[in-house]
Scaffold this motif. Structure first.
Motif, short mmCIF file in Angstrom:
data_model
loop_
_atom_site.label_atom_id
_atom_site.label_comp_id
_atom_site.label_asym_id
_atom_site.label_seq_id
_atom_site.Cartn_x
_atom_site.Cartn_y
_atom_site.Cartn_z
N SER A 61 0.85 -1.19 0.00
CA SER A 61 0.00 0.00 0.00
C SER A 61 0.88 1.24 0.00
N GLY A 62 0.86 2.00 -1.10
CA GLY A 62 1.68 3.20 -1.18
C GLY A 62 3.13 2.88 -1.49
N GLY A 63 3.98 3.91 -1.41
CA GLY A 63 5.37 3.77 -1.77
C GLY A 63 6.27 3.55 -0.58
N PHE A 64 7.59 3.73 -0.83
CA PHE A 64 8.60 3.42 0.18
C PHE A 64 9.39 4.64 0.65
N ASP A 65 9.15 5.80 0.07
CA ASP A 65 9.89 6.99 0.48
C ASP A 65 9.73 7.20 1.98
N ALA A 72 2.68 -1.02 6.70
CA ALA A 72 3.40 -2.10 7.37
C ALA A 72 4.49 -2.69 6.48
N VAL A 73 4.18 -2.87 5.20
CA VAL A 73 5.14 -3.46 4.27
C VAL A 73 6.33 -2.52 4.06
N ALA A 74 6.05 -1.23 3.84
CA ALA A 74 7.13 -0.27 3.60
C ALA A 74 8.03 -0.12 4.81
N VAL A 75 7.46 -0.04 5.99
CA VAL A 75 8.27 0.12 7.20
C VAL A 75 9.18 -1.09 7.40
#
Length: 530
Positions: A61-65, A72-75
């Motif tokens: 969900s969303g990006g990684f900046d 949760a995935v990006a963090v």
């Protein structure tokens, strides 16, 4: 939308039927198919010994900046890809020097200097410089960027370059937690971000032990070892692949079939069966299920009504039935294991008689409540039991269960709700009391969600947090935090029902050095193949 009829007398079998758990067996076939992610090479116990595969429980969900990413995935991904100056160990939560060569040097009460690790480079081969550090902090602090991490840096006045590898921080006031709070800003390459921020957001370039090589909703995330990394947590395998399996049965099947070596968010009903073959551990976390009221809507603007609905909940039965014991009833805003835990002056034990009296004292009768919840597995399992408790004291309760983003965007943030039960865990960003309380009680939540920011009590909480932030004596600081906790407990505008235990399962014969964490996600820092 789910609208259950009166749940008086709801027994274990009825509960399982309502929450859909009796149908789990029917989904196993579909779950096996759902495991068909990017792992054609295989990395089970007998597979590639230089690869780690895992399954996370959230969708992309969303990006990684790291200026804005909070999914949760990006963090979890950024933990492995990007570094702050000082990071928090994902298991112990103790601070350690990441990009910083050594601990921040205190010049005076409001001035610190940090020198970068010798030879630190980004994944594109460019050196990490003081300019990158200044840029990373300034973009978080820039109001127009609307970075949610800015709220964790209210003490920071200025960040400036001293030389190519040294940065100086000027504080607005003395802040004893300065060192560990540096962990909320991950350092990015100025040149690449300025050149194409959207590209960076989709596939970030950091200085961490792993490079993110691919990321998409269907195939999950792929990582490769960054050979030039020279920091304290080097990669111990050449590759990682994370499957994103929101279906809990799919995660279980992936581990049982040796498709992956670790999974997070083990379904409580499956923990026992998995433990026969795998390592399974339940870790107490700060992560909570909270009850939040729309305090601008009658009768929830009356603290007695809010308290009544807390006292009406049979929380111990909720934990036993819906979570199979994997939670601890809240006795404070903090879990009892937190190093700064203090028991709140108001503890909501199960007391239906007191709940009825509070409603009567508030002049409320024949109350009808729509309880808004997210569709997170354990929340869906708790919802019918909360309804049962409230129905039992004469509060007619209907349930509205929906996807988290939609519930917030369409109902909560527009003020079109009464009461919400939802999960929350800002401890992924930091573990100190100031950070955890500011997340829920300063800014967005009281202003646009619980709608109580204008009350004297809410203002007092902010004042106490600000005073504690300036306090250099640890005991005095803890006392101030305790006073703030007492207020949020008594007011119950937004307050935990329980703190969850997170169940993680992994193949201890295939992974070396793996430990479960007390936050959402998985950590493979210092983890290799056995």
């Amino acid at each position: 939308m789910t609208d259950l009829q009166s749940a008086r007398g709801l027994n274990r079998r009825d509960f399982l039927r309502y929450s859909g758990l009796l149908g789990a067996a029917a989904t196993i076939t579909a779950s096996v198919a759902a495991c068909g992610g990017p792992s054609s090479t295989g990395a089970g116990a007998g597979g590639d010994k230089n690869t780690i595969q895992a399954a996370l429980s959230y969708a992309l969900s969303g990006g990684f900046d790291p200026m804005t990413a909070s999914s949760a995935v990006a963090v979890a991904a950024n933990l492995h890809v990007l570094e702050p100056l000082v990071d928090l160990d994902p298991v112990s939560r103790a601070p350690y020097n990441a990009l910083a060569k050594e601990s921040p040097s205190k010049v005076d009460d409001t001035t610190y200097r940090v020198t970068l690790r010798d030879g630190a480079t980004f994944h594109d081969g460019s050196p990490v410089t003081a300019d990158d550090v200044v840029f990373s902090f300034e973009r978080v602090l820039e109001e127009k960027n609307a970075s949610l991490f800015a709220q964790f840096l209210p003490f920071l006045k200025e960040v400036k370059k001293v030389d190519g590898r040294t940065v100086e921080f000027t504080l607005k006031y003395a802040f004893a937690l300065f060192g560990e709070r540096l962990s909320v800003v991950r350092i990015v390459p100025k040149k690449l971000v300025q050149a194409d921020q959207k590209k960076f957001d989709s596939l970030p370039v950091g200085s961490g032990p792993y490079r993110l090589t691919a990321a998409n909703a269907g195939d999950g995330l792929s990582f490769a070892k960054f050979d030039a990394y020279n920091g304290p947590r080097p990669a111990k395998v050449a590759k990682m692949t994370w499957l994103l399996l929101t279906d809990p049965n799919a995660r279980v099947t992936a581990l049982q079939s040796d498709r992956v070596q670790a999974i997070e968010a083990v379904p409580y009903l499956n923990a026992g069966a998995l433990a026969k073959k795998s390592d399974v551990r339940s870790v107490q976390s700060f992560g909570l299920l909270f009850l939040m009221f729309n305090c601008k809507v009658e009768p929830f603007d009356d603290v007695r009504v809010r308290q009544a609905l807390h006292y009406a909940m049979d929380t111990e039965n909720l934990i036993k039935t819906a979570l199979l014991g994997n939670a601890t009833a809240a006795t404070s805003f903090l879990q009892a294991e937190h190093p700064d835990y203090v028991k709140a002056s108001t503890v909501y034990g199960y007391d239906p008689a007191k709940a009825k009296k509070l409603l009567a004292d508030a002049g409320v009768s024949n109350l009808k409540v729509e309880l808004l919840t997210t569709d997170t597995d354990f929340v869906k399992d708790c919802a019918p039991l909360i309804k049962q408790s409230w129905d039992a004291i004469g509060v007619s309760t209907t349930l509205n269960v929906g996807q988290s983003g939609g519930q917030y965007a369409n109902r909560v943030d527009t003020g079109k709700y009464q009461v919400m039960a939802a999960p929350g865990d800002p401890s992924v960003f930091g573990n100190d009391v100031d950070l955890l309380m500011r997340w829920f009680y300063v800014g967005t939540w009281p202003e646009t969600r619980s709608y109580n920011s204008g009350t004297a009590e809410a203002k007092k909480v902010v004042s106490l947090l600000d005073e504690a932030a300036r306090e250099t004596d640890a005991a005095a600081r803890k006392k101030l935090w305790g006073q703030a906790i007492d207020i949020v407990a008594e007011q119950a505008a937004l307050y935990p029902i329980f703190h969850r235990k997170l169940v993680t399962a992994w193949d201890g014969k295939a992974l070396a050095g793996f430990q479960p964490v007390a936050t959402t996600g998985l950590s493979f820092l210092n983890v290799g193949r056995a």
